[in-house]
Enzyme design. Sequence first.
Site, PDB file in Angstrom:
ATOM      1  N   HIS A  20      39.587  45.727  47.431  1.00 36.49           N
ATOM      2  CA  HIS A  20      38.407  45.100  48.038  1.00 36.49           C
ATOM      3  C   HIS A  20      38.744  43.729  48.613  1.00 36.49           C
ATOM      4  O   HIS A  20      39.541  42.981  48.045  1.00 36.49           O
ATOM      5  CB  HIS A  20      37.277  44.971  47.011  1.00 36.49           C
ATOM      6  CG  HIS A  20      36.475  46.246  46.870  1.00 36.49           C
ATOM      7  ND1 HIS A  20      35.814  46.589  45.726  1.00 36.49           N
ATOM      8  CD2 HIS A  20      36.239  47.248  47.760  1.00 36.49           C
ATOM      9  CE1 HIS A  20      35.198  47.754  45.907  1.00 36.49           C
ATOM     10  NE2 HIS A  20      35.453  48.168  47.124  1.00 36.49           N
ATOM     11  N   ASP A  56      37.267  40.871  48.737  1.00 42.00           N
ATOM     12  CA  ASP A  56      37.094  39.628  47.970  1.00 42.00           C
ATOM     13  C   ASP A  56      38.232  39.414  46.972  1.00 42.00           C
ATOM     14  O   ASP A  56      38.249  38.419  46.244  1.00 42.00           O
ATOM     15  CB  ASP A  56      35.717  39.584  47.272  1.00 42.00           C
ATOM     16  CG  ASP A  56      35.474  40.760  46.346  1.00 42.00           C
ATOM     17  OD1 ASP A  56      36.041  41.842  46.590  1.00 42.00           O
ATOM     18  OD2 ASP A  56      34.704  40.609  45.376  1.00 42.00           O
ATOM     19  N   HIS A  57      39.194  40.345  46.955  1.00 43.43           N
ATOM     20  CA  HIS A  57      40.356  40.195  46.072  1.00 43.43           C
ATOM     21  C   HIS A  57      41.672  40.083  46.825  1.00 43.43           C
ATOM     22  O   HIS A  57      42.690  39.753  46.232  1.00 43.43           O
ATOM     23  CB  HIS A  57      40.416  41.360  45.080  1.00 43.43           C
ATOM     24  CG  HIS A  57      39.219  41.380  44.187  1.00 43.43           C
ATOM     25  ND1 HIS A  57      39.243  40.943  42.886  1.00 43.43           N
ATOM     26  CD2 HIS A  57      37.925  41.730  44.438  1.00 43.43           C
ATOM     27  CE1 HIS A  57      38.034  41.027  42.366  1.00 43.43           C
ATOM     28  NE2 HIS A  57      37.213  41.518  43.295  1.00 43.43           N
ATOM     29  N   HIS A  95      35.935  51.506  38.697  1.00 43.94           N
ATOM     30  CA  HIS A  95      35.311  50.709  39.756  1.00 43.94           C
ATOM     31  C   HIS A  95      35.098  51.628  40.958  1.00 43.94           C
ATOM     32  O   HIS A  95      35.521  52.783  40.942  1.00 43.94           O
ATOM     33  CB  HIS A  95      36.222  49.522  40.093  1.00 43.94           C
ATOM     34  CG  HIS A  95      35.605  48.533  41.042  1.00 43.94           C
ATOM     35  ND1 HIS A  95      34.322  48.060  40.910  1.00 43.94           N
ATOM     36  CD2 HIS A  95      36.115  47.907  42.151  1.00 43.94           C
ATOM     37  CE1 HIS A  95      34.075  47.205  41.890  1.00 43.94           C
ATOM     38  NE2 HIS A  95      35.129  47.101  42.665  1.00 43.94           N
ATOM     39  N   ASP A 140      37.793  44.286  39.100  1.00 47.96           N
ATOM     40  CA  ASP A 140      36.391  44.690  38.997  1.00 47.96           C
ATOM     41  C   ASP A 140      36.290  45.956  38.151  1.00 47.96           C
ATOM     42  O   ASP A 140      37.117  46.866  38.266  1.00 47.96           O
ATOM     43  CB  ASP A 140      35.826  44.958  40.398  1.00 47.96           C
ATOM     44  CG  ASP A 140      35.660  43.668  41.185  1.00 47.96           C
ATOM     45  OD1 ASP A 140      36.008  42.603  40.634  1.00 47.96           O
ATOM     46  OD2 ASP A 140      35.195  43.720  42.331  1.00 47.96           O
ATOM     47  N   HIS A 192      42.753  45.239  43.063  1.00 46.47           N
ATOM     48  CA  HIS A 192      42.272  46.370  43.859  1.00 46.47           C
ATOM     49  C   HIS A 192      42.072  45.946  45.309  1.00 46.47           C
ATOM     50  O   HIS A 192      42.200  44.765  45.644  1.00 46.47           O
ATOM     51  CB  HIS A 192      41.005  46.988  43.255  1.00 46.47           C
ATOM     52  CG  HIS A 192      39.795  46.089  43.250  1.00 46.47           C
ATOM     53  ND1 HIS A 192      39.729  44.927  42.521  1.00 46.47           N
ATOM     54  CD2 HIS A 192      38.598  46.195  43.882  1.00 46.47           C
ATOM     55  CE1 HIS A 192      38.546  44.365  42.697  1.00 46.47           C
ATOM     56  NE2 HIS A 192      37.840  45.113  43.525  1.00 46.47           N
ATOM     57  N   HIS A 199      33.726  36.265  38.534  1.00 47.83           N
ATOM     58  CA  HIS A 199      33.296  37.197  39.574  1.00 47.83           C
ATOM     59  C   HIS A 199      31.778  37.275  39.626  1.00 47.83           C
ATOM     60  O   HIS A 199      31.180  38.352  39.558  1.00 47.83           O
ATOM     61  CB  HIS A 199      33.919  38.580  39.292  1.00 47.83           C
ATOM     62  CG  HIS A 199      33.861  39.527  40.457  1.00 47.83           C
ATOM     63  ND1 HIS A 199      32.841  40.426  40.635  1.00 47.83           N
ATOM     64  CD2 HIS A 199      34.691  39.722  41.499  1.00 47.83           C
ATOM     65  CE1 HIS A 199      33.058  41.136  41.732  1.00 47.83           C
ATOM     66  NE2 HIS A 199      34.173  40.725  42.278  1.00 47.83           N
TER      67      HIS A 199
HETATM   68 ZN   LIG Z   1      35.099  41.989  43.700  1.00 49.12          ZN
HETATM   69 ZN   LIG Z   2      35.666  45.377  43.904  1.00 47.97          ZN
END
Ligand SMILES: [Zn+2]
Ligand SMILES: [Zn+2]
Length: 498
Positions: free
Chosen positions: A136, A138-139, A259, A348, A134, A419
């Site tokens: 975001h 942090d990915h 999510h 997530d 996805h 995570h």
């Molecule tokens: Zn995340």
């Molecule tokens: Zn996320």
Amino acid sequence: MFCRSKLIFLVFIWLTMRSQSFEKSFQASIRTFRSSFGTLRLKLKPLDEPIVPRFTYPVGPLRNERFSDCRHNEMTFTTVGTASAVPSMNRGTSCHMLNYNGDNYMFDCGEGTQVQFQRMGLKWNRIKKIFITHCHGDHQFGLPGVLCGIGQAATQSEAAQEPIDIYGPEGTRAFVRASIALTQSRICVPHRIHELKNVPYFHTRESSKLKMNREITIDYNPAFGEKLGGRDYFPDKNYVYHLTDQNETLQVQAAPLEHTVPSVGYVVQEKDRAGKLKVEVLRPFVKAQAAKLREIYKPRRGNVAELYKKFKDIQPNQTFTFPEGQTFTRDQIIGPDILGRKVVVLGDTCNSGWIANIAMDCDLLVHESTNAFFFDLDYPRVRNYFELEKEAVSHGHSTPQMAAKFASEIRARQLVLTHFSPRYSGGPELFEMEQMWKIEHMARLAANGTLDGRNDIVAAWDFMTLSIPRRYADGSPVSEADRNLTAIRDEGEEKEEQ
Ligand SMILES: [Zn+2]
Ligand SMILES: [Zn+2]
């Protein structure tokens, strides 16, 4: 009178604090209170999960001992980054690597992934495909850097090879193109970008229903490494995306998760393969009828040993008849089939139900477990597990218990929790590892006994490597030693015949 009651109260608090665990004694006193006055139907808040008297340590508590028995396998899974939100001293942001026969399949690419690669000594040129769950940061904040890093490290001949395939929900193409073009990164490795269209949004959070990433389009520009051939994938009627062609050894599918932005999980399925060839049964007939076999089947190099490979292609219900009439069924000449392995890596999620059908009976489930309830960390912000779960779900995340329940529902063989919130440092000190063992313990209690082997649930740390063993249809493992033996035997057989 007032002073005396105040004094009694203070003594009570002091006695409680002196005991080994404030949390346990607090809950124990509530229980005693409940059992004494249960009939009064007091309105007490629900307790955290039951306290289990003896905490079970995992097998080989020190990290390098836990999975040391399974390194040399041709399918391994490595956690490159196990943090949520931000990288820390002990954890990188989301990134996982599935290594299959020397090729790497990467899942997510958080900020700092290049550094993580260097720390673990990973070879850049072995990355075949990248799957983004996805949008975001942090990915995927690490993706442009990794593409440039691979491009810079690649030799000319390597750069001319097949481009890296990148898969991700809508917005991935615009993100990669914009980052690479705006930074004039001409060193970027050749790549194709495939998008999963119309990933549904299930979460109730209104503020995230923005369609922003679907509206941005950046034009294709071959100057920055992108190759033609990037495809758009649409889901079937069950919301499953089929991302590979039939002839590929690893089949990859994706399905949506719940999510705060559209998020997917990926299911990687290896093809089933025929079991061990019973060479000892076939050899006398092959030797005795070598001339006739050579005449009928015309082996490419004129060697009947090549026929051993042909025997493995016999399908169920088919038979093989030798020139002199001896007929064998498939079961008589081939051992039990070896099941293809299934690895499920989720993005997530606070509800993974949509992927359950295709994730069923997987060998490995990688599930996020962002928040866990620790009394000393969470009280009084949240007062018990149930309040914490509610909070996690409102942020689109899961607890160890939620992950374990899902693992149990889909009959996963092994569960990797990842995570983690920055509050669980993930360091190598004993007290830090103990925190993660407690998280594993919470998951184990929620798995209803379906994952009760002590290494079946693992709260991941960075650079942890697991091997994923092959199994027969009845679930028994095909041991490494057995496979090697078969390979040597088959090879020796060919030489003998030549
Ligand atoms: Zn995340
Ligand atoms: Zn996320």
